[in-house]
Design a protein around this motif. Structure first.
Motif, PDB file in Angstrom:
ATOM      1  N   LYS A   1      59.820 -16.117  46.994  1.00  0.00           N
ATOM      2  CA  LYS A   1      60.006 -17.158  46.160  1.00  0.00           C
ATOM      3  C   LYS A   1      58.429 -18.010  46.088  1.00  0.00           C
ATOM      4  O   LYS A   1      57.938 -17.927  47.375  1.00  0.00           O
ATOM      5  CB  LYS A   1      60.977 -18.087  46.586  1.00  0.00           C
ATOM      6  N   LEU A   2      58.022 -18.191  44.969  1.00  0.00           N
ATOM      7  CA  LEU A   2      56.828 -18.798  45.141  1.00  0.00           C
ATOM      8  C   LEU A   2      57.106 -20.442  44.977  1.00  0.00           C
ATOM      9  O   LEU A   2      57.940 -20.995  44.301  1.00  0.00           O
ATOM     10  CB  LEU A   2      56.145 -18.582  43.803  1.00  0.00           C
ATOM     11  N   SER A   3      56.318 -21.430  45.410  1.00  0.00           N
ATOM     12  CA  SER A   3      56.237 -22.637  45.156  1.00  0.00           C
ATOM     13  C   SER A   3      56.005 -23.050  43.834  1.00  0.00           C
ATOM     14  O   SER A   3      55.601 -22.303  43.168  1.00  0.00           O
ATOM     15  CB  SER A   3      55.235 -23.438  46.170  1.00  0.00           C
ATOM     16  N   SER A   4      56.346 -24.199  43.425  1.00  0.00           N
ATOM     17  CA  SER A   4      56.159 -24.815  42.199  1.00  0.00           C
ATOM     18  C   SER A   4      54.655 -24.573  41.800  1.00  0.00           C
ATOM     19  O   SER A   4      54.244 -24.451  40.751  1.00  0.00           O
ATOM     20  CB  SER A   4      56.774 -26.141  41.926  1.00  0.00           C
ATOM     21  N   LEU A   5      53.661 -25.076  42.911  1.00  0.00           N
ATOM     22  CA  LEU A   5      52.624 -25.201  42.441  1.00  0.00           C
ATOM     23  C   LEU A   5      51.857 -23.829  42.295  1.00  0.00           C
ATOM     24  O   LEU A   5      50.871 -23.647  41.343  1.00  0.00           O
ATOM     25  CB  LEU A   5      51.829 -25.608  43.982  1.00  0.00           C
ATOM     26  N   GLU A   6      52.307 -22.717  43.131  1.00  0.00           N
ATOM     27  CA  GLU A   6      52.001 -21.389  42.886  1.00  0.00           C
ATOM     28  C   GLU A   6      52.268 -21.026  41.534  1.00  0.00           C
ATOM     29  O   GLU A   6      51.507 -20.340  40.609  1.00  0.00           O
ATOM     30  CB  GLU A   6      52.718 -20.702  43.788  1.00  0.00           C
TER      31      GLU A   6
ATOM     32  N   ASP B   1      53.061 -22.738  38.863  1.00  0.00           N
ATOM     33  CA  ASP B   1      52.308 -23.392  37.978  1.00  0.00           C
ATOM     34  C   ASP B   1      50.766 -22.846  37.655  1.00  0.00           C
ATOM     35  O   ASP B   1      50.329 -22.690  36.418  1.00  0.00           O
ATOM     36  CB  ASP B   1      51.847 -25.012  38.039  1.00  0.00           C
TER      37      ASP B   1
ATOM     38  N   VAL C   1      45.571 -21.256  45.962  1.00  0.00           N
ATOM     39  CA  VAL C   1      47.000 -21.245  46.385  1.00  0.00           C
ATOM     40  C   VAL C   1      47.192 -20.141  47.384  1.00  0.00           C
ATOM     41  O   VAL C   1      46.936 -19.016  47.333  1.00  0.00           O
ATOM     42  CB  VAL C   1      48.167 -21.628  45.479  1.00  0.00           C
ATOM     43  N   LYS C   2      48.000 -20.573  48.610  1.00  0.00           N
ATOM     44  CA  LYS C   2      48.236 -19.407  49.538  1.00  0.00           C
ATOM     45  C   LYS C   2      49.654 -18.917  49.123  1.00  0.00           C
ATOM     46  O   LYS C   2      50.743 -19.737  48.930  1.00  0.00           O
ATOM     47  CB  LYS C   2      48.481 -20.378  50.650  1.00  0.00           C
ATOM     48  N   GLU C   3      49.996 -17.579  49.644  1.00  0.00           N
ATOM     49  CA  GLU C   3      51.165 -17.022  49.365  1.00  0.00           C
ATOM     50  C   GLU C   3      52.453 -17.513  50.348  1.00  0.00           C
ATOM     51  O   GLU C   3      51.849 -17.624  51.442  1.00  0.00           O
ATOM     52  CB  GLU C   3      51.179 -15.392  49.520  1.00  0.00           C
TER      53      GLU C   3
END
Length: 202
Positions: free
Chosen positions: A2-7, A9, A200-202
């Motif tokens: 799962k990626l964060s909303s920041l990733e 975006d 952004v970091k994974e």
């Protein structure tokens, strides 16, 4: 995964810039304004790729190529067969619904679309990551979505187990939209490299 909303975006922004680049290139080629939008960007397990286009047994046109550079990956652009026919109509300036099979010129047009899309998205990715990413010559297949994915997996073996899907919608003035799906399938470790490079970091 799962990626964060920041990733997501950040990756969607890459998709939007790529779509804008591709729309400009396609419009110049056919001398007609083409709009492209990216309704959504998601990350999903590789096995779910056929489901995105309607299931493993749906007939699709698939354009495949490899990406070389610091974040080696594969690119797969899939269109349901009927959508591929409509996209060819759009590009060739034909009446909508006229194409019911693909001749060699139509196939060349689809390969060129795949090439333009790949180049546009890779240029956008290169802009954000500062990487030099080079595409291979594209290949086209018309087959069931599951069969196309199986062939790719059997040939590569070293692909990562997730795909970044960029939904892509084409439209021209007076035409309804045609939806395709652009998949970036990073090799193991490449997604983390891309995310780190765009901040952004994974």
């Amino acid at each position: 995964m799962k990626l964060s909303s920041l990733e997501l975006d950040a990756l969607k922004e890459v998709g939007n810039v790529g779509a804008g680049n591709a729309a400009t290139a396609l419009s110049q080629i056919i001398n007609r304004k083409i709009d492209m939008t990216v309704p959504q960007v998601a990350i999903l397990p590789l096995g779910e790729v056929p489901d995105v286009v309607g299931g493993p047994e749906i007939m699709v046109a698939g354009v495949f190529l490899r990406v070389f550079g610091p974040a080696p990956s594969s690119i797969l652009f899939l269109l349901p067969r009927d959508s591929a026919f409509l996209l060819v109509d759009m590009l060739m300036g034909r009446e909508r619904g006229l194409t019911d099979h693909l001749d060699s010129m139509d196939e060349s047009a689809l390969l060129e679309i795949g090439n333009i899309l790949a180049g546009a998205y890779l240029n956008a990715l290169s802009f954000f990551t500062k990487f030099t990413l080079l595409p291979s010559i594209p290949a086209l297949a018309i087959d069931m979505a599951g069969a196309i994915l199986s062939v790719i997996l059997s040939q590569l073996g070293q692909m990562g187990d997730h795909a970044l899907v960029i939904e892509t919608e084409f439209s021209t003035e007076g035409d309804g939209g045609v939806k395709g799906h652009f998949f970036l399938i990073p090799d193991p470790g490449s997604l983390g490299t891309i995310l780190a490079a765009i901040g952004v970091k994974e």
